[in-house]
Design an enzyme around this catalytic site. Structure first.
Site, PDB file in Angstrom:
ATOM      1  N   LYS A  49     -11.251 -18.106 -28.364  1.00  0.00           N
ATOM      2  CA  LYS A  49     -12.674 -18.076 -28.732  1.00  0.00           C
ATOM      3  C   LYS A  49     -13.379 -19.322 -28.213  1.00  0.00           C
ATOM      4  O   LYS A  49     -14.531 -19.256 -27.763  1.00  0.00           O
ATOM      5  CB  LYS A  49     -12.829 -17.953 -30.255  1.00  0.00           C
ATOM      6  CG  LYS A  49     -12.577 -16.529 -30.732  1.00  0.00           C
ATOM      7  CD  LYS A  49     -12.310 -16.415 -32.210  1.00  0.00           C
ATOM      8  CE  LYS A  49     -11.778 -15.010 -32.498  1.00  0.00           C
ATOM      9  NZ  LYS A  49     -11.088 -14.865 -33.746  1.00  0.00           N
ATOM     10  N   GLN A  92     -11.293 -17.388 -39.436  1.00  0.00           N
ATOM     11  CA  GLN A  92     -10.139 -16.693 -38.863  1.00  0.00           C
ATOM     12  C   GLN A  92      -9.215 -16.179 -39.971  1.00  0.00           C
ATOM     13  O   GLN A  92      -8.870 -16.921 -40.888  1.00  0.00           O
ATOM     14  CB  GLN A  92      -9.392 -17.659 -37.931  1.00  0.00           C
ATOM     15  CG  GLN A  92      -8.279 -17.018 -37.134  1.00  0.00           C
ATOM     16  CD  GLN A  92      -8.765 -15.986 -36.110  1.00  0.00           C
ATOM     17  OE1 GLN A  92      -9.859 -16.115 -35.567  1.00  0.00           O
ATOM     18  NE2 GLN A  92      -7.986 -14.968 -35.868  1.00  0.00           N
ATOM     19  N   ASP A 115     -18.374 -11.431 -37.254  1.00  0.00           N
ATOM     20  CA  ASP A 115     -17.293 -10.447 -37.373  1.00  0.00           C
ATOM     21  C   ASP A 115     -17.833  -9.119 -37.917  1.00  0.00           C
ATOM     22  O   ASP A 115     -17.168  -8.091 -37.826  1.00  0.00           O
ATOM     23  CB  ASP A 115     -16.238 -10.941 -38.378  1.00  0.00           C
ATOM     24  CG  ASP A 115     -15.057 -11.647 -37.719  1.00  0.00           C
ATOM     25  OD1 ASP A 115     -14.684 -11.246 -36.614  1.00  0.00           O
ATOM     26  OD2 ASP A 115     -14.533 -12.593 -38.336  1.00  0.00           O
TER      27      ASP A 115
HETATM   28  N1  GUN Z   1      -7.666 -12.172 -37.291  1.00  0.00           N
HETATM   29  C1  GUN Z   1      -7.241 -11.135 -36.524  1.00  0.00           C
HETATM   30  N2  GUN Z   1      -8.293 -10.443 -36.061  1.00  0.00           N
HETATM   31  C2  GUN Z   1      -9.408 -11.043 -36.548  1.00  0.00           C
HETATM   32  C3  GUN Z   1     -10.805 -10.781 -36.412  1.00  0.00           C
HETATM   33  O1  GUN Z   1     -11.245  -9.851 -35.745  1.00  0.00           O
HETATM   34  N3  GUN Z   1     -11.630 -11.639 -37.066  1.00  0.00           N
HETATM   35  C4  GUN Z   1     -11.168 -12.669 -37.822  1.00  0.00           C
HETATM   36  N4  GUN Z   1     -12.059 -13.429 -38.441  1.00  0.00           N
HETATM   37  N5  GUN Z   1      -9.890 -12.932 -37.964  1.00  0.00           N
HETATM   38  C5  GUN Z   1      -9.018 -12.120 -37.328  1.00  0.00           C
END
Ligand code: GUN
Length: 285
Positions: A49, A92, A115
């Site tokens: 990211k 996350q 998200d």
């Molecule tokens: N952990 C695994 N996939 C995701 C996601 O799409 N968003 C977040 N915040 N954590 C994750």
């Protein structure tokens, strides 16, 4: 033989578009990523990211914490909610067991919830006019659009009913006039359902779940899963690719299919949130 849906290339195209559009904004969009704990997969996701933010011209900021209390995490989110230079906040997952995940996700300002996990954004998606869409299902929709796959009147079958992928996936396809069936671990005859699918989206997290005999000739097959093969250590999906590609009309590979698109849509959401905060028209509506 199926046409391979190249998520890697599509994601590059999306990021390039975002980078060009971002250059025209009055300020750089800001994304705050919060990582609690030492989960190795999460570390990789967060680093990706950070790279994507740089690529798109965003101001990325990561808060890494070995551990923290729920109250400390809520206080940080509150601070970021008020910070005008932060357009997106991403916590996350998974969080350590002593932190209530729902409480944390619902503390994020829905307008910064890139998200799109907040109930307000889920609701907006259900009733229409969403600005922020859940990244993985929206990435799959982008694939359909890019490859000219029209869902209207098609029977779309989703395997998996998670809040992150399965449920929103079905809703987004419904919005484009598909007839949608959800299958899950309690579905008595999975193969009977999947064989009916014109479009099959699989997000169960069970390696090798979908074999060729479970797929209709000419179906579009989207594999959302990311399983690590216990023998080879390599990433594999839920679909037995080698046999299903002979029967499908379109298929996504793992890796290089849905995964890159999820990352690209996150950046698209940050861009959309930033435009919204800047009082500019949103392009998604
Ligand atoms: N952990 C695994 N996939 C995701 C996601 O799409 N968003 C977040 N915040 N954590 C994750």
């Amino acid at each position: 033989m199926a046409i391979l849906i190249d998520g890697k290339q599509l994601a590059i195209d999306v990021r390039t578009r975002i980078k060009e559009a971002t250059a025209k904004l009055p300020r750089r969009p800001g994304l705050a990523v919060i990582l609690v704990g030492e989960d190795p997969a999460s570390q990789v996701y967060v680093r990706n990211k950070e790279k994507d933010c740089i690529h798109c011209g965003f101001a990325g900021q990561t808060f890494r914490m070995e551990d923290c209390s729920e109250e400390e995490l809520l206080a940080l989110i509150e601070r970021l909610n008020k910070n005008e230079n932060i357009d997106g906040i991403l916590v996350q997952l998974p969080l350590p067991a002593h932190i209530n995940e729902r409480r944390i996700l619902e503390a994020i300002d829905p307008d910064k919830d890139v998200d799109a996990f907040h109930p307000a954004n889920v609701g907006r998606m259900v009733v229409g006019k969403p600005v922020l869409l859940p990244c993985t299902p929206a990435g799959v929709m982008e694939m359909f659009h890019a490859y000219g796959i029209d869902l209207a009147g098609k029977h779309c079958v989703v395997v998996g009913r998670s809040n992150i992928v399965g449920k929103p996936m079905g809703l987004l396809m419904l919005r484009e006039d598909a007839t949608v069936t959800f299958c899950h671990s309690k579905t008595p005859d999975l193969a009977a359902c999947t064989r009916e699918a014109d479009v099959l989206v699989v997000a169960a997290g069970r390696q090798g779940l979908i074999s060729a005999d479970m797929v209709k000739e000419g179906a579009v097959v989207i594999d959302v899963a990311m399983n690590r093969d216990p023998e080879t250590g390599k990433f594999t999906g839920d679909v037995l690719f080698d046999e299903v590609e002979k029967k499908a009309s379109y298929i996504t590979p793992v890796p290089g299919g849905v995964g890159p698109m999820t990352r690209a849509i996150l950046m698209q959401n940050v861009y959309a949130a930033a435009r919204h905060h800047m009082g500019l028209d949103t392009e998604e509506e």
